[in-house]
Design an enzyme around this catalytic site. Sequence first.
Site, PDB file in Angstrom:
ATOM      1  N   HIS A 283       4.803  78.967   8.291  1.00 51.23           N
ATOM      2  CA  HIS A 283       5.878  77.978   8.263  1.00 51.23           C
ATOM      3  C   HIS A 283       5.524  76.804   7.371  1.00 51.23           C
ATOM      4  O   HIS A 283       6.127  75.739   7.470  1.00 51.23           O
ATOM      5  CB  HIS A 283       6.183  77.511   9.697  1.00 51.23           C
ATOM      6  CG  HIS A 283       6.594  78.655  10.573  1.00 51.23           C
ATOM      7  ND1 HIS A 283       7.891  79.097  10.657  1.00 51.23           N
ATOM      8  CD2 HIS A 283       5.859  79.482  11.347  1.00 51.23           C
ATOM      9  CE1 HIS A 283       7.944  80.137  11.473  1.00 51.23           C
ATOM     10  NE2 HIS A 283       6.722  80.401  11.907  1.00 51.23           N
TER      11      HIS A 283
ATOM     12  N   LYS B 289     -22.384  60.602  -4.986  1.00 47.40           N
ATOM     13  CA  LYS B 289     -23.221  59.870  -4.015  1.00 47.40           C
ATOM     14  C   LYS B 289     -23.863  58.665  -4.692  1.00 47.40           C
ATOM     15  O   LYS B 289     -23.882  57.559  -4.155  1.00 47.40           O
ATOM     16  CB  LYS B 289     -24.330  60.780  -3.472  1.00 47.40           C
ATOM     17  CG  LYS B 289     -23.873  61.820  -2.471  1.00 47.40           C
ATOM     18  CD  LYS B 289     -25.112  62.534  -1.899  1.00 47.40           C
ATOM     19  CE  LYS B 289     -24.737  63.783  -1.141  1.00 47.40           C
ATOM     20  NZ  LYS B 289     -25.896  64.605  -0.759  1.00 47.40           N
TER      21      LYS B 289
ATOM     22  N   LYS C  24     -30.182  67.565   7.865  1.00 46.78           N
ATOM     23  CA  LYS C  24     -31.354  68.251   7.308  1.00 46.78           C
ATOM     24  C   LYS C  24     -32.296  67.237   6.664  1.00 46.78           C
ATOM     25  O   LYS C  24     -33.475  67.198   6.936  1.00 46.78           O
ATOM     26  CB  LYS C  24     -30.898  69.310   6.292  1.00 46.78           C
ATOM     27  CG  LYS C  24     -32.034  70.018   5.626  1.00 46.78           C
ATOM     28  CD  LYS C  24     -31.552  71.079   4.650  1.00 46.78           C
ATOM     29  CE  LYS C  24     -32.742  71.582   3.837  1.00 46.78           C
ATOM     30  NZ  LYS C  24     -32.380  72.563   2.827  1.00 46.78           N
TER      31      LYS C  24
ATOM     32  N   GLY D 184     -28.347  73.730   3.827  1.00 52.85           N
ATOM     33  CA  GLY D 184     -27.469  73.004   4.754  1.00 52.85           C
ATOM     34  C   GLY D 184     -26.289  73.844   5.217  1.00 52.85           C
ATOM     35  O   GLY D 184     -25.990  73.924   6.403  1.00 52.85           O
ATOM     36  N   ARG D 185     -25.606  74.510   4.279  1.00 58.33           N
ATOM     37  CA  ARG D 185     -24.396  75.267   4.657  1.00 58.33           C
ATOM     38  C   ARG D 185     -24.730  76.618   5.270  1.00 58.33           C
ATOM     39  O   ARG D 185     -23.846  77.380   5.609  1.00 58.33           O
ATOM     40  CB  ARG D 185     -23.470  75.415   3.449  1.00 58.33           C
ATOM     41  CG  ARG D 185     -24.105  76.016   2.221  1.00 58.33           C
ATOM     42  CD  ARG D 185     -23.215  75.863   0.999  1.00 58.33           C
ATOM     43  NE  ARG D 185     -23.900  76.236  -0.231  1.00 58.33           N
ATOM     44  CZ  ARG D 185     -24.677  75.434  -0.946  1.00 58.33           C
ATOM     45  NH1 ARG D 185     -24.872  74.189  -0.553  1.00 58.33           N
ATOM     46  NH2 ARG D 185     -25.253  75.857  -2.052  1.00 58.33           N
TER      47      ARG D 185
ATOM     48  N   GLU E 164     -23.380  58.915   5.323  1.00 60.16           N
ATOM     49  CA  GLU E 164     -22.360  58.949   6.380  1.00 60.16           C
ATOM     50  C   GLU E 164     -23.006  59.118   7.744  1.00 60.16           C
ATOM     51  O   GLU E 164     -22.677  58.417   8.708  1.00 60.16           O
ATOM     52  CB  GLU E 164     -21.398  60.125   6.148  1.00 60.16           C
ATOM     53  CG  GLU E 164     -20.519  59.999   4.926  1.00 60.16           C
ATOM     54  CD  GLU E 164     -21.118  60.680   3.698  1.00 60.16           C
ATOM     55  OE1 GLU E 164     -22.368  60.684   3.556  1.00 60.16           O
ATOM     56  OE2 GLU E 164     -20.346  61.198   2.879  1.00 60.16           O
TER      57      GLU E 164
ATOM     58  N   GLU F  74     -19.212  75.214  -2.236  1.00 64.92           N
ATOM     59  CA  GLU F  74     -20.453  74.505  -2.547  1.00 64.92           C
ATOM     60  C   GLU F  74     -21.483  75.504  -3.103  1.00 64.92           C
ATOM     61  O   GLU F  74     -22.320  75.156  -3.925  1.00 64.92           O
ATOM     62  CB  GLU F  74     -21.011  73.792  -1.302  1.00 64.92           C
ATOM     63  CG  GLU F  74     -21.954  72.652  -1.640  1.00 64.92           C
ATOM     64  CD  GLU F  74     -22.366  71.814  -0.437  1.00 64.92           C
ATOM     65  OE1 GLU F  74     -23.046  72.345   0.448  1.00 64.92           O
ATOM     66  OE2 GLU F  74     -22.014  70.617  -0.389  1.00 64.92           O
TER      67      GLU F  74
HETATM   68  O1  F6P Z   1     -23.191  66.704   0.303  1.00 59.68           O
HETATM   69  C1  F6P Z   1     -23.840  67.897   0.243  1.00 59.68           C
HETATM   70  C2  F6P Z   1     -24.791  68.153   1.368  1.00 59.68           C
HETATM   71  O2  F6P Z   1     -26.068  68.055   0.869  1.00 59.68           O
HETATM   72  C3  F6P Z   1     -24.529  69.517   1.984  1.00 59.68           C
HETATM   73  O3  F6P Z   1     -25.069  70.545   1.260  1.00 59.68           O
HETATM   74  C4  F6P Z   1     -25.115  69.336   3.339  1.00 59.68           C
HETATM   75  O4  F6P Z   1     -24.679  70.329   4.219  1.00 59.68           O
HETATM   76  C5  F6P Z   1     -24.584  67.960   3.674  1.00 59.68           C
HETATM   77  O5  F6P Z   1     -24.677  67.251   2.461  1.00 59.68           O
HETATM   78  C6  F6P Z   1     -25.325  67.237   4.770  1.00 59.68           C
HETATM   79  O6  F6P Z   1     -26.679  67.074   4.480  1.00 59.68           O
HETATM   80  P1  F6P Z   1     -27.719  66.666   5.584  1.00 59.68           P
HETATM   81  O7  F6P Z   1     -27.748  67.734   6.620  1.00 59.68           O
HETATM   82  O8  F6P Z   1     -29.027  66.530   4.879  1.00 59.68           O
HETATM   83  O9  F6P Z   1     -27.274  65.361   6.190  1.00 59.68           O
END
Ligand code: F6P
Length: 548
Positions: A384, A512, A206, A267-268, A212, A353
């Site tokens: 199990h 972060k 987003k 995002g979620r 990452e 979240e």
């Molecule tokens: O770490 C939290 C977050 O902001 C989430 O809410 C989001 O889904 C994820 O990181 C990834 O964010 P982006 O889509 O901006 O890479």
Amino acid sequence: MTDPVDTKAWKALTAHHAAVSSTTLRDLFSADDTRFDTFQLKAAGLFLDYSKNHITSETVDLLLQLAEESNVKRHFERMFTGDIVNPTEGRPSLHTALRNRGPEPVMVEGRDVMPDVKAVLERLRVFSERVREGSWTGFTGKAITDVVNIGIGGSDLGPLMAVEALAPFAHERLTLHFVSNVDGSHLHSTLKKINPETTLFIVASKTFSTQETLTNAHSARRWFLDSAAGEEDVTKHFVALSTNADAVSAFGIDTQNMFGFWDWVGGRYSLWSAIGLPVILSIGMDRFEQFLQGAYDMDNHARTAPLSENMPVMLALLTVWYNNFWQAHSHLIAPYDQYLHRFPAYLQQLTMESNGKSVHVDGSPVQSATGPVVWGEPGTNGQHAYFQLLHQGTHMIPADFIMAIESLNPMGIHQDLLMANCFAQSEALMMGKNKEELATEMRAAGASDEEIERLSGHRTFAGNRPSNTLLVQQVTPHALGALIALYEHKVFVEAAIWDINPFDQWGVELGKQLAKSIHAQIDKAQTVTSHDASTNGLINRALKFKNV
Ligand code: F6P
């Protein structure tokens, strides 16, 4: 907004809990054999049995009163019509617009967003059809065989979960891969399986600033360029899903190859947007539209059904009941469908979240517990592993069993066994096994009275553990859409009752920030003294290992 603990309903529920908490679920069922008929709901093709809960009609009335006092219906209307329901970021939250299949406009700042939503869906259709039919080719003219989604959090969990859940509908030539972890092993193990000539990378972020994702995307591009491909071939192999066109261009992806969405999509909650591209590539746009339709049907139910017949409202009220009055702060999601194996992980982000908050919308501290810990694994595997604790441990953990009645891969007795196990677990959790029942059973197997006495503490089950069971005919795109939307609205209603903002996530920021500064220190490889003694010690120890 009044703090929920100050509402009349909350006070009445506190007294009611004290009065009913010693009544067992067995008692409730023996006193009323119509519970199954009374405590059930239907919505958007889903069936919910919530009779195995510590509730009577009085409990439900009080919980509904709490929903009334919390203005749940007004909260829904505010969200659906684009009000700023995320005040800390000054945004509406309009994932419902992304799956709006009706003619009604959805206004943001005086502008109908539906034409933009539809235009992106149309671009996604055209692009996905080209990839699926093989006319979108790689740099050597070959059709795409592998798609690698690089993203994390909401840009990973949703599409991954849905691609897995809808695997029976997957395109035969395309294999979908998901790389999320910054641990290089994740990308490495994926790159080992694919060929640069026939791979499409989707960089899903987003913000297009997530450490990452950008690290993985840069490494993937380096790997791609280390093959026979040149810079000019990147456009054929990299597309972006983002709200940030400038950062996409800066990365080197042509914005022609970018599918956008908007800052009013959390995002979620973004699976319904361009972030759903891996799902669209896998199952095709027509089925993705059925998926959107399933969610839209649940949206209409949530928005229009009276509180007492409203499935997400009822699920949310039950969570509040256990979390705040029974002090049960953990919630199990147990899907009895192997294809839903990532559903609990997806719900973890959605619920934890969203509702892992300690302050009200106005910033004042909450006075009662908010979001519970959500976890789970598919049945029967969980039986199990962790079910022992559910049956005989010291915690009461309310559970949601999700059962798909028809298998998409019918095979002998498998599905009947799966179903039998699902129903057996909720029965066992509720009924338990008392000393008398155990004695009868052990006596019949030839045990002596002494042996029965010695083992009875270990082999009896207190039972009285509550659960919901959700039935779905089959995990089709429509059913999955409805199921996800059900939980989204459940989480929303809980937040409305607790008066917290479910749409921000400031809690992820500190880690972060610190990771950034620690990374710079690790990079310098000098002894550090700027942190607490433990963190200094760990960094310095790691640097020593690194230099060995
Ligand atoms: O770490 C939290 C977050 O902001 C989430 O809410 C989001 O889904 C994820 O990181 C990834 O964010 P982006 O889509 O901006 O890479």
